[in-house]
Design a protein around this motif. Structure first.
Motif, PDB file in Angstrom:
ATOM      1  N   UNK A  57     -11.909  11.141  48.767  1.00 41.31           N
ATOM      2  CA  UNK A  57     -12.318  12.071  47.717  1.00 41.31           C
ATOM      3  C   UNK A  57     -12.346  11.302  46.410  1.00 41.31           C
ATOM      4  N   UNK A  58     -13.253  11.707  45.542  1.00 44.89           N
ATOM      5  CA  UNK A  58     -13.282  11.111  44.210  1.00 44.89           C
ATOM      6  C   UNK A  58     -13.621  12.189  43.193  1.00 44.89           C
ATOM      7  N   UNK A  59     -12.954  12.108  42.054  1.00 46.98           N
ATOM      8  CA  UNK A  59     -13.195  13.040  40.961  1.00 46.98           C
ATOM      9  C   UNK A  59     -14.370  12.525  40.151  1.00 46.98           C
ATOM     10  N   UNK A  60     -15.367  13.375  39.919  1.00 46.99           N
ATOM     11  CA  UNK A  60     -16.527  12.949  39.147  1.00 46.99           C
ATOM     12  C   UNK A  60     -17.362  14.146  38.733  1.00 46.99           C
ATOM     13  N   UNK A  61     -17.826  14.144  37.497  1.00 51.08           N
ATOM     14  CA  UNK A  61     -18.509  15.305  36.937  1.00 51.08           C
ATOM     15  C   UNK A  61     -19.957  15.011  36.564  1.00 51.08           C
ATOM     16  N   UNK A  62     -20.801  16.019  36.737  1.00 54.99           N
ATOM     17  CA  UNK A  62     -22.147  16.012  36.157  1.00 54.99           C
ATOM     18  C   UNK A  62     -22.061  16.793  34.840  1.00 54.99           C
ATOM     19  N   UNK A  63     -23.141  16.783  34.060  1.00 50.89           N
ATOM     20  CA  UNK A  63     -23.153  17.585  32.826  1.00 50.89           C
ATOM     21  C   UNK A  63     -22.910  19.055  33.139  1.00 50.89           C
ATOM     22  N   UNK A  64     -23.524  19.534  34.226  1.00 56.83           N
ATOM     23  CA  UNK A  64     -23.359  20.941  34.607  1.00 56.83           C
ATOM     24  C   UNK A  64     -21.917  21.251  34.988  1.00 56.83           C
ATOM     25  N   UNK A  65     -21.259  20.278  35.651  1.00 55.36           N
ATOM     26  CA  UNK A  65     -19.844  20.476  36.019  1.00 55.36           C
ATOM     27  C   UNK A  65     -18.979  20.602  34.770  1.00 55.36           C
ATOM     28  N   UNK A 108     -17.320  14.261  46.550  1.00 58.33           N
ATOM     29  CA  UNK A 108     -17.066  14.280  45.105  1.00 58.33           C
ATOM     30  C   UNK A 108     -16.523  15.650  44.753  1.00 58.33           C
ATOM     31  N   UNK A 109     -15.455  15.656  43.978  1.00 52.30           N
ATOM     32  CA  UNK A 109     -14.822  16.927  43.632  1.00 52.30           C
ATOM     33  C   UNK A 109     -14.695  17.079  42.118  1.00 52.30           C
ATOM     34  N   UNK A 110     -14.448  18.313  41.686  1.00 53.80           N
ATOM     35  CA  UNK A 110     -14.341  18.575  40.254  1.00 53.80           C
ATOM     36  C   UNK A 110     -13.055  19.330  39.900  1.00 53.80           C
ATOM     37  N   UNK A 111     -12.105  19.365  40.856  1.00 56.61           N
ATOM     38  CA  UNK A 111     -10.785  19.933  40.617  1.00 56.61           C
ATOM     39  C   UNK A 111      -9.777  19.067  41.375  1.00 56.61           C
ATOM     40  N   UNK A 112      -8.495  19.407  41.281  1.00 53.01           N
ATOM     41  CA  UNK A 112      -7.455  18.583  41.902  1.00 53.01           C
ATOM     42  C   UNK A 112      -7.603  18.492  43.417  1.00 53.01           C
ATOM     43  N   UNK A 113      -7.700  19.638  44.073  1.00 53.32           N
ATOM     44  CA  UNK A 113      -7.675  19.680  45.534  1.00 53.32           C
ATOM     45  C   UNK A 113      -8.886  19.016  46.173  1.00 53.32           C
ATOM     46  N   UNK A 114      -8.655  18.404  47.329  1.00 53.75           N
ATOM     47  CA  UNK A 114      -9.739  17.721  48.022  1.00 53.75           C
ATOM     48  C   UNK A 114     -10.726  18.648  48.688  1.00 53.75           C
ATOM     49  N   UNK A 143      -2.693  15.143  45.539  1.00 55.31           N
ATOM     50  CA  UNK A 143      -1.892  15.184  46.772  1.00 55.31           C
ATOM     51  C   UNK A 143      -1.275  16.567  46.962  1.00 55.31           C
ATOM     52  N   UNK A 144      -0.580  17.063  45.946  1.00 56.48           N
ATOM     53  CA  UNK A 144       0.070  18.373  46.042  1.00 56.48           C
ATOM     54  C   UNK A 144      -0.955  19.474  46.312  1.00 56.48           C
ATOM     55  N   UNK A 145      -2.033  19.507  45.547  1.00 58.50           N
ATOM     56  CA  UNK A 145      -3.047  20.555  45.707  1.00 58.50           C
ATOM     57  C   UNK A 145      -3.687  20.514  47.090  1.00 58.50           C
TER      58      UNK A 145
END
Length: 199
Positions: A57-65, A108-114, A143-145
């Motif tokens: 998993x990787x955290x990454x945002x678009x403009x819309x995100x 690709x995610x936009x919050x803590x949890x996978x 990890x926790x989420x």
């Protein structure tokens, strides 16, 4: 650790959460960070060698995100306000030492949890995965989420005790030894190696 059930590699996925340069930067530079990467690297090789699945998993945002993050979100509103962690930024890529290979799952995610903002759960279930070994950064965030969410989805869970890290050592230790064991078996990379061979 000896009470943890053996692993069936064909039904097991190693989750590598948020091992990205921008997030690894919160782990002390030098020996600690290199050691963590080395252990996760070894776990990936071990699981892969036994026919298990690797899921990044990787955290990454678009403009819309960024635009969709409400001001009430204490964790992510500051990232959105400062336009941090754009999904195409090299600092948001999976660390080069852990580069995904063909056949790996990458979300690709936009919050803590996978799983909460991705199709990771669906992809795992399509492969018949019922067991997750969790590694990555950070213990108090991803990890926790992810462990709490995955436990509610009835996965058998293991947390790789020497394959997770957090900027706050005290919080890391409390979570690892007092919180996560209610939902997951705690094993280290040596234990993982043994359990992959025990089935």
């Amino acid at each position: 650790m000896s009470t943890a059930p053996a692993l069936d590699p064909t039904r097991t996925a190693l989750l590598v959460l948020d091992c990205q340069p921008a997030i690894l930067a919160f782990v002390p530079e030098g020996e600690a960070r290199n050691a963590l990467l080395g252990r996760v690297e070894g776990a990936i090789a071990d699981v892969r060698a036994h026919g298990g699945t690797i899921a990044h998993t990787r955290l990454g945002f678009t403009d819309a995100d960024w635009d969709a993050v409400p001001a009430a979100n204490k964790s992510f509103a500051p990232l959105a306000r400062h336009r941090v962690m754009h999904h195409e930024d090299p600092a948001a890529a999976v660390h080069e030492r852990l580069t995904p290979q063909e056949g790996d799952i990458v979300v690709r995610k936009v919050r803590h949890g996978g799983m909460s903002t991705t199709d990771l759960d669906r992809q795992l279930r399509e492969r018949g995965i019922t067991t997750l070994v969790v590694s990555g950064v950070s213990t108090s965030g991803a990890v926790l989420s992810t462990v709490i969410d995955a436990a509610d989805r009835d996965y058998r869970l293991y947390v790789l005790s020497d394959g997770v890290a957090d900027p706050d050592t005290e919080v890391h230790n409390i979570l690892l030894h007092q919180v996560l064991p209610s939902r997951a078996h705690l094993i280290d990379t040596t234990g993982l190696h043994t359990l992959l061979r025990a089935d």
